[in-house]
Write a protein that holds these residues in place. Structure first.
Motif, PDB file in Angstrom:
ATOM      1  N   ALA A 100       6.366   5.282 -16.898  1.00 13.97           N
ATOM      2  CA  ALA A 100       5.420   6.227 -17.502  1.00 13.97           C
ATOM      3  C   ALA A 100       5.991   6.803 -18.799  1.00 13.97           C
ATOM      4  N   ASP A 101       7.305   7.053 -18.822  1.00 13.65           N
ATOM      5  CA  ASP A 101       7.953   7.560 -20.029  1.00 13.65           C
ATOM      6  C   ASP A 101       7.894   6.533 -21.153  1.00 13.65           C
ATOM      7  N   TYR A 102       8.072   5.272 -20.796  1.00 12.29           N
ATOM      8  CA  TYR A 102       7.950   4.219 -21.806  1.00 12.29           C
ATOM      9  C   TYR A 102       6.543   4.209 -22.389  1.00 12.29           C
ATOM     10  N   GLN A 103       5.543   4.288 -21.528  1.00 17.34           N
ATOM     11  CA  GLN A 103       4.150   4.277 -21.996  1.00 17.34           C
ATOM     12  C   GLN A 103       3.853   5.496 -22.872  1.00 17.34           C
ATOM     13  N   LYS A 104       4.409   6.627 -22.522  1.00 18.16           N
ATOM     14  CA  LYS A 104       4.188   7.856 -23.286  1.00 18.16           C
ATOM     15  C   LYS A 104       4.710   7.722 -24.712  1.00 18.16           C
ATOM     16  N   SER A 105       5.752   6.932 -24.901  1.00 18.13           N
ATOM     17  CA  SER A 105       6.352   6.781 -26.228  1.00 18.13           C
ATOM     18  C   SER A 105       5.621   5.766 -27.094  1.00 18.13           C
ATOM     19  N   ALA A 106       4.635   5.063 -26.528  1.00 16.44           N
ATOM     20  CA  ALA A 106       3.958   3.973 -27.240  1.00 16.44           C
ATOM     21  C   ALA A 106       2.685   4.454 -27.914  1.00 16.44           C
ATOM     22  N   GLN A 107       2.540   4.111 -29.189  1.00 17.68           N
ATOM     23  CA  GLN A 107       1.285   4.395 -29.884  1.00 17.68           C
ATOM     24  C   GLN A 107       0.161   3.559 -29.288  1.00 17.68           C
ATOM     25  N   THR A 108       0.465   2.286 -29.031  1.00 13.52           N
ATOM     26  CA  THR A 108      -0.463   1.379 -28.355  1.00 13.52           C
ATOM     27  C   THR A 108       0.156   1.026 -27.008  1.00 13.52           C
ATOM     28  N   PRO A 109      -0.571   1.227 -25.891  1.00 11.16           N
ATOM     29  CA  PRO A 109       0.023   1.017 -24.561  1.00 11.16           C
ATOM     30  C   PRO A 109       0.757  -0.318 -24.438  1.00 11.16           C
ATOM     31  N   LEU A 110       1.815  -0.290 -23.658  1.00 13.41           N
ATOM     32  CA  LEU A 110       2.712  -1.432 -23.517  1.00 13.41           C
ATOM     33  C   LEU A 110       2.279  -2.397 -22.420  1.00 13.41           C
ATOM     34  N   LEU A 111       2.498  -3.676 -22.690  1.00 14.90           N
ATOM     35  CA  LEU A 111       2.565  -4.646 -21.613  1.00 14.90           C
ATOM     36  C   LEU A 111       3.980  -4.532 -21.044  1.00 14.90           C
ATOM     37  N   ILE A 112       4.108  -4.239 -19.756  1.00 16.52           N
ATOM     38  CA  ILE A 112       5.422  -4.143 -19.131  1.00 16.52           C
ATOM     39  C   ILE A 112       5.547  -5.298 -18.154  1.00 16.52           C
ATOM     40  N   GLY A 113       6.459  -6.220 -18.474  1.00 15.71           N
ATOM     41  CA  GLY A 113       6.556  -7.466 -17.732  1.00 15.71           C
ATOM     42  C   GLY A 113       7.774  -7.539 -16.836  1.00 15.71           C
ATOM     43  N   VAL A 114       7.732  -8.499 -15.920  1.00 11.99           N
ATOM     44  CA  VAL A 114       8.826  -8.714 -14.983  1.00 11.99           C
ATOM     45  C   VAL A 114       8.786 -10.157 -14.502  1.00 11.99           C
ATOM     46  N   ASP A 115       9.949 -10.697 -14.146  1.00 11.06           N
ATOM     47  CA  ASP A 115      10.024 -12.009 -13.497  1.00 11.06           C
ATOM     48  C   ASP A 115       9.970 -11.786 -11.990  1.00 11.06           C
ATOM     49  N   GLN A 116       8.790 -11.882 -11.422  1.00  8.81           N
ATOM     50  CA  GLN A 116       8.655 -11.702  -9.980  1.00  8.81           C
ATOM     51  C   GLN A 116       8.012 -12.949  -9.386  1.00  8.81           C
ATOM     52  N   GLU A 117       8.769 -14.060  -9.464  1.00  9.48           N
ATOM     53  CA  GLU A 117       8.301 -15.316  -8.875  1.00  9.48           C
ATOM     54  C   GLU A 117       8.523 -15.318  -7.369  1.00  9.48           C
ATOM     55  N   ALA A 138       9.736 -14.235  -0.972  1.00 10.22           N
ATOM     56  CA  ALA A 138      10.383 -15.549  -1.009  1.00 10.22           C
ATOM     57  C   ALA A 138       9.704 -16.423  -2.059  1.00 10.22           C
ATOM     58  N   PHE A 139      10.332 -17.555  -2.379  1.00  9.92           N
ATOM     59  CA  PHE A 139       9.676 -18.524  -3.236  1.00  9.92           C
ATOM     60  C   PHE A 139       8.392 -18.992  -2.553  1.00  9.92           C
ATOM     61  N   PRO A 140       7.314 -19.248  -3.300  1.00 11.85           N
ATOM     62  CA  PRO A 140       6.072 -19.733  -2.699  1.00 11.85           C
ATOM     63  C   PRO A 140       6.256 -20.983  -1.850  1.00 11.85           C
ATOM     64  N   ARG A 141       7.157 -21.865  -2.253  1.00  9.98           N
ATOM     65  CA  ARG A 141       7.404 -23.074  -1.462  1.00  9.98           C
ATOM     66  C   ARG A 141       7.832 -22.697  -0.042  1.00  9.98           C
ATOM     67  N   LYS A 142       8.747 -21.722   0.062  1.00 12.40           N
ATOM     68  CA  LYS A 142       9.236 -21.291   1.366  1.00 12.40           C
ATOM     69  C   LYS A 142       8.159 -20.535   2.136  1.00 12.40           C
ATOM     70  N   GLN A 143       7.402 -19.686   1.449  1.00  9.68           N
ATOM     71  CA  GLN A 143       6.308 -18.969   2.097  1.00  9.68           C
ATOM     72  C   GLN A 143       5.353 -19.957   2.768  1.00  9.68           C
ATOM     73  N   TYR A 144       5.019 -20.993   2.040  1.00  7.77           N
ATOM     74  CA  TYR A 144       4.074 -21.988   2.546  1.00  7.77           C
ATOM     75  C   TYR A 144       4.655 -22.744   3.735  1.00  7.77           C
ATOM     76  N   GLU A 145       5.876 -23.253   3.566  1.00  7.62           N
ATOM     77  CA  GLU A 145       6.477 -24.074   4.615  1.00  7.62           C
ATOM     78  C   GLU A 145       6.705 -23.280   5.900  1.00  7.62           C
ATOM     79  N   ASP A 146       7.168 -22.038   5.780  1.00  8.09           N
ATOM     80  CA  ASP A 146       7.411 -21.223   6.968  1.00  8.09           C
ATOM     81  C   ASP A 146       6.117 -20.900   7.699  1.00  8.09           C
ATOM     82  N   ALA A 147       5.059 -20.609   6.939  1.00  5.46           N
ATOM     83  CA  ALA A 147       3.772 -20.309   7.564  1.00  5.46           C
ATOM     84  C   ALA A 147       3.211 -21.538   8.271  1.00  5.46           C
ATOM     85  N   GLU A 148       3.386 -22.704   7.675  1.00  2.00           N
ATOM     86  CA  GLU A 148       2.883 -23.942   8.269  1.00  2.00           C
ATOM     87  C   GLU A 148       3.589 -24.260   9.586  1.00  2.00           C
TER      88      GLU A 148
END
Length: 676
Positions: A100-117, A138-148
Motif C-alpha cells: 500500500a505504501d508503494y502504491q501511495k508513492s505512485a502518481q500512476t498506480p503500480l503493477l506489482i508482480g511476483v513469480d508465483q508459479e 506446488a508445481f502444477p505438474r505435481k498438483q495434477y499428478e497427485d490429484a489423479e
C-alpha cells in the motif's frame, strides 16, 4: 468505459483453517470506478516523454529503506517486482501495508508482480510469508499428478481451483500481476525448465492446460497472468547465469513450442514474457528478449495485442550479450525489439537512454505511446486507475527520504548459519574479468536471490548476479591492476558472507630496446590521414577509447555507424588493434575492426533474404567484415537450408559477401543463394 464491478471474495474455509490466508475481514476489492479510453489517450497526449518511458519499467524493489517509494515517484515507474527479500520476516498485514505504501508513492498506480508459479518458484511460501498447504503451492505438474492418484479424472479441476484461490490470495496481499503460467514444454527429466512445465506428454496437452488455467488465474480481473517464456524454453540452458541457445527450426517452434502460447493468447492472457534464449534459426544474433524477429512472431504470427514484457535484463545471458557487443544499451534494444515493458533495475540510466533514442529518431514516439496504452489498459482492467491517477501533474508523497539516496546503505556482513560455497576464481583471456562462481544449498532461490561482490576496503558493491538453477551463480567482477579482496554477500541474511581474492592484472613489462631492433619496437604504424567509415550495427555507435600504459580506457564517447573519420596511426594492445582519430596528436582511438575503407570493399546497402547452401558436412562458418574466419570461440555457424535477412553487401578480393547482422556476421556468396 471499462466497467468492473466491486467484488467481495469470501475466504475459502479449508484454506483459512491452514492459516494460509489473511483474516476474513480483509476482502479483495478488485476495482473502483475505472476510466475511459478517452481519458487514457488524453494522459498519453499530456504526459512527458520521460513519464511515459517510466511507465515501461517494472523493477525489482530497491532494498534501501524508502528508496523504492522515492524512485517510484521520481521516475514514474510502471511496476515493481517483489521477491523473497521483500517478504521475509514480515507478517501478511505488514507486507500488505508495504504494498500500500508503494502504491501511495505512485502518481500512476503500480503493477506489482511476483513469480508465483508454484514449487521451487513460489515466492510466497519460500519467503515464509505464507505457510505451505499441501499441494496448493506446488508445481502444477505435481498438483495434477497427485490429484489423479487419489481421484482419477480430478487433476485438472484441482489445478484450476488452486490457481483461482492463489489469484485471490495475491490480490489480498496487494499483488496484481503474476508471472505465471509457465507455457513451456519439456519432456527431458532433469532439464532446467522441466519441473516448471505442465508436461502432459505433448505440446497439445500443455496447450489444453494453458487454455484453461489462464481464465482461472485472471478470474474477476484480480490478477494479470503471464505466458512465459516465449517462444518456448524447451531444453535450453539456464539464462540466469549465461548464454543459452536453441537450434530448432522456425517451423518446429511455430508448430510445437508456440502452441501453448497461442492457446493462452486466445484465452485472453494479459501478458507474454519473452525469454533470453537465442534461437539460432530465427535470429542467430540477438537473445529473444532483444529480437525484433521474435516480437514479430507475437504480433504478426500470433496476432496478439496484449502486453509484452522482457524477462529480467540483469540475468547473465543479457549482461554477457551486452559485454560481447560493446556494452550496448540493452534497454534501448529491448524497446526497439518491440517490448512494452522492460524488467530491470537500471531505470535511472535506461529511461534517459530510451528518451535519447526517441529524440534521435531511433525509436518512434508512437511506439512508446502504443506501449503505454497497453500498460494503462491492463491497469484499468485490474481496477487500478481513476481519473485522478491519470493526471501527469499530480503530486504524490513518497514518504521519508533515505538518508543518502544517491549512495544507498553499505551492505552489511550477514553472519547467518547457511553457507555460500565458492569455486576457484577463473578469468577471461585478457584477464580483465574474474568469474566468481559458487553455489548455495537452496535451489528455490533461483531468480530471486541476489549475490553481490563487495570490495573489502571500500565496502562498495562491485558487481552482482542473480542466483540461477540449482542455486548456482556467477559474478563477473572487473579486474583491477592490484590484487583485490572481496566479500560475496547474499541479500538473504541467513547466509554468512564469504571472502575471496582476485589477482591483479599483470603489468606489461617495460622493454628498453636498441632502435635497430625493429621487431621489439612498440607495435605502432604511422600513416598519413586516411578517411575511413565507421562500420557497426546500423543505428548504433562505436566506443571511443583513450590508450594509457598499454590499457584501453572507455571515454564515454561513441561515434555512430556510417560516420566518416580520419585515421592517423594504429596501435595494438593485448592483441586488439586501435586507430587514432581526430588529429595526429589526439588520444582518441576506436577499434580498427569497426572501420572500413571507402573503396570496393566498403559496404553497399542491400536488402533481401538468402538461403544457406552447403554440400559438405556440418555448418557454414560466418566471417568478419574483412572476409576472415574467426576462431571458433568467436564464430557464428549457420545451418544448411536456413534463411536469413541480408542487410548489406560488399566485395572483398573479388568475392561478394552478404551481411546477416552486425558487421562481424558475413557469409560468402558461394555459400548462399538469394531467394528474395
Amino acid at each position: 468505459m471499462i466497467k468492473i464491478k466491486k467484488t467481495i471474495f469470501a475466504i475459502v474455509a479449508t484454506l483459512s483453517a491452514s492459516g494460509c490466508l489473511l483474516s476474513a475481514h480483509n476482502h479483495v476489492d478488485a476495482a473502483t470506478q475505472g476510466v475511459s479510453e478517452q481519458q487514457i489517450n488524453e494522459y498519453i497526449d499530456k504526459a512527458s516523454l520521460e513519464q511515459k518511458v517510466g511507465q515501461m519499467y517494472v523493477s525489482r524493489t530497491p532494498q534501501t529503506p524508502g528508496q523504492a517509494q522515492q524512485d517510484v515517484a521520481k521516475y514514474n515507474l510502471g511496476g515493481l517486482i517483489v521477491y523473497d527479500a521483500d517478504m521475509k520476516g514480515l507478517s501478511q498485514e505488514q507486507f500488505k501495508q508495504k504494498m500500500a505504501d508503494y502504491q501511495k508513492s505512485a502518481q500512476t498506480p503500480l503493477l506489482i508482480g511476483v513469480d508465483q508459479e508454484g514449487g521451487l518458484v513460489s515466492r510466497l511460501t519460500h519467503s515464509g510469508l505464507i505457510a505451505q498447504n499441501g499441494d496448493q503451492f506446488a508445481f502444477p505438474r505435481k498438483q495434477y499428478e497427485d490429484a489423479e492418484k487419489v481421484n482419477p479424472g480430478s487433476g485438472m479441476k484441482v489445478v484450476l481451483e488452486y490457481a483461482r484461490k492463489n489469484a485471490t490470495l495475491l490480490r489480498q496481499l496487494g499483488i496484481n500481476w503474476n508471472y505465471a503460467p509457465d507455457a513451456d514444454y519439456s519432456n527431458t527429466t532433469g532439464g532446467f525448465i522441466y519441473d516448471r512445465t505442465f508436461g502432459g506428454g505433448s505440446y497439445q496437452a500443455t496447450a489444453d492446460y494453458i487454455k484453461q488455467v489462464v481464465p482461472a488465474w485472471q478470474h474477476d480481473n484480480l490478477v494479470a497472468s503471464t505466458l512465459k517464456h516465449f517462444p518456448g524454453y524447451g531444453d535450453a540452458a539456464d539464462t540466469h547465469t549465461g548464454f543459452a541457445t536453441r537450434e530448432d527450426s522456425l517451423r518446429d517452434i511455430e508448430t510445437k513450442d508456440m502452441l501453448p502460447f497461442i492457446a493462452g493468447m486466445q484465452a485472453g492472457a494479459d501478458s507474454v514474457m519473452v525469454t533470453h534464449v537465442i534461437y539460432d534459426k530465427i535470429d542467430p544474433i540477438y537473445p529473444a528478449s532483444l529480437s525484433r524477429k521474435i516480437n514479430n512472431l507475437i504480433r504478426d504470427y500470433c496476432h496478439y495485442n496484449g502486453l509484452i514484457v522482457t524477462d529480467a535484463l540483469e540475468m547473465g545471458a543479457i549482461t554477457d550479450f551486452a559485454k560481447a557487443h560493446g556494452n550496448l544499451p540493452v534497454d534501448v534494444l529491448a524497446v526497439m525489439a518491440g517490448n512494452d515493458m522492460i524488467m530491470t533495475t537500471d531505470y535511472a540510466t535506461g529511461i534517459g537512454d530510451i528518451v535519447k533514442a526517441v529524440k534521435e529518431g531511433k525509436i518512434k514516439e508512437s511506439q512508446i505511446n502504443a506501449s503505454v496504452k497497453r500498460i494503462l489498459d491492463l491497469k484499468n482492467k485490474l481496477g487500478l486507475l481513476t481519473a485522478d491517477s491519470l493526471n501527469p501533474n499530480k503530486q504524490v508523497d513518497p514518504g521519508k527520504q533515505p538518508e543518502n539516496p544517491d549512495h544507498p546503505s553499505k551492505p552489511t556482513d550477514p553472519t547467518g548459519s547457511k553457507k555460500i560455497v565458492l569455486n576457484p576464481v577463473t578469468y577471461n583471456q585478457d584477464k580483465s574479468v574474474a568469474y566468481v562462481s559458487g553455489k548455495i544449498a537452496d535451489a528455490a532461490a533461483e531468480g530471486s536471490m541476489i549475490m553481490s561482490a563487495v570490495d573489502t576496503k571500500t565496502n562498495k558493491v562491485i558487481a552482482t548476479a542473480v542466483v540461477g538453477g540449482k542455486g548456482e551463480f556467477t559474478i563477473n567482477v572487473p579486474v583491477k591492476q592490484d590484487k583485490q579482496e572481496i566479500k560475496i554477500i547474499s541479500d538473504d541474511s541467513d547466509y554468512a558472507f564469504i571472502t575471496t581474492s582476485i589477482e591483479g592484472k599483470n603489468k606489461e613489462p617495460e622493454i628498453i630496446v636498441n632502435p635497430s631492433q625493429d621487431e621489439q619496437q612498440p607495435i605502432i604504424s604511422q600513416v598519413s590521414a586516411v578517411e575511413k567509415t565507421v562500420n557497426y550495427v546500423p543505428g548504433y555507435g562505436v566506443n571511443v577509447w583513450a590508450l594509457s600504459n598499454e590499457k584501453a580506457i572507455f571515454t564515454q564517447m561513441r561515434i555512430n555507424d556510417g560516420v566518416k573519420v580520419n585515421i592517423f596511426d594504429t596501435k595494438v594492445i593485448n592483441g586488439v588493434s586501435y586507430s587514432r582519430i581526430k588529429d595526429a596528436n589526439s588520444d582518441l582511438w576506436i577499434q580498427t575492426q569497426y572501420l572500413s575503407d571507402q573503396n570496393s570493399t566498403s559496404e553497399k546497402p542491400f536488402k533481401g533474404i538468402l538461403k544457406v547452401i552447403y554440400d559438405g558436412k556440418g555448418k557454414v562458418k560466418l566471417t568478419d567484415s574483412k572476409g576472415r574466419y574467426q576462431d571458433d570461440a568467436k564464430s557464428t555457424f549457420v545451418a544448411n537450408a536456413s534463411r536469413y535477412k541480408v542487410f548489406g553487401m560488399k566485395t572483398i578480393n573479388g568475392k561478394i559477401y552478404y551481411r546477416l547482422g552486425t558487421q562481424l556476421q558475413w557469409i560468402p556468396s558461394n555459400y548462399s543463394m538469394l531467394i528474395k
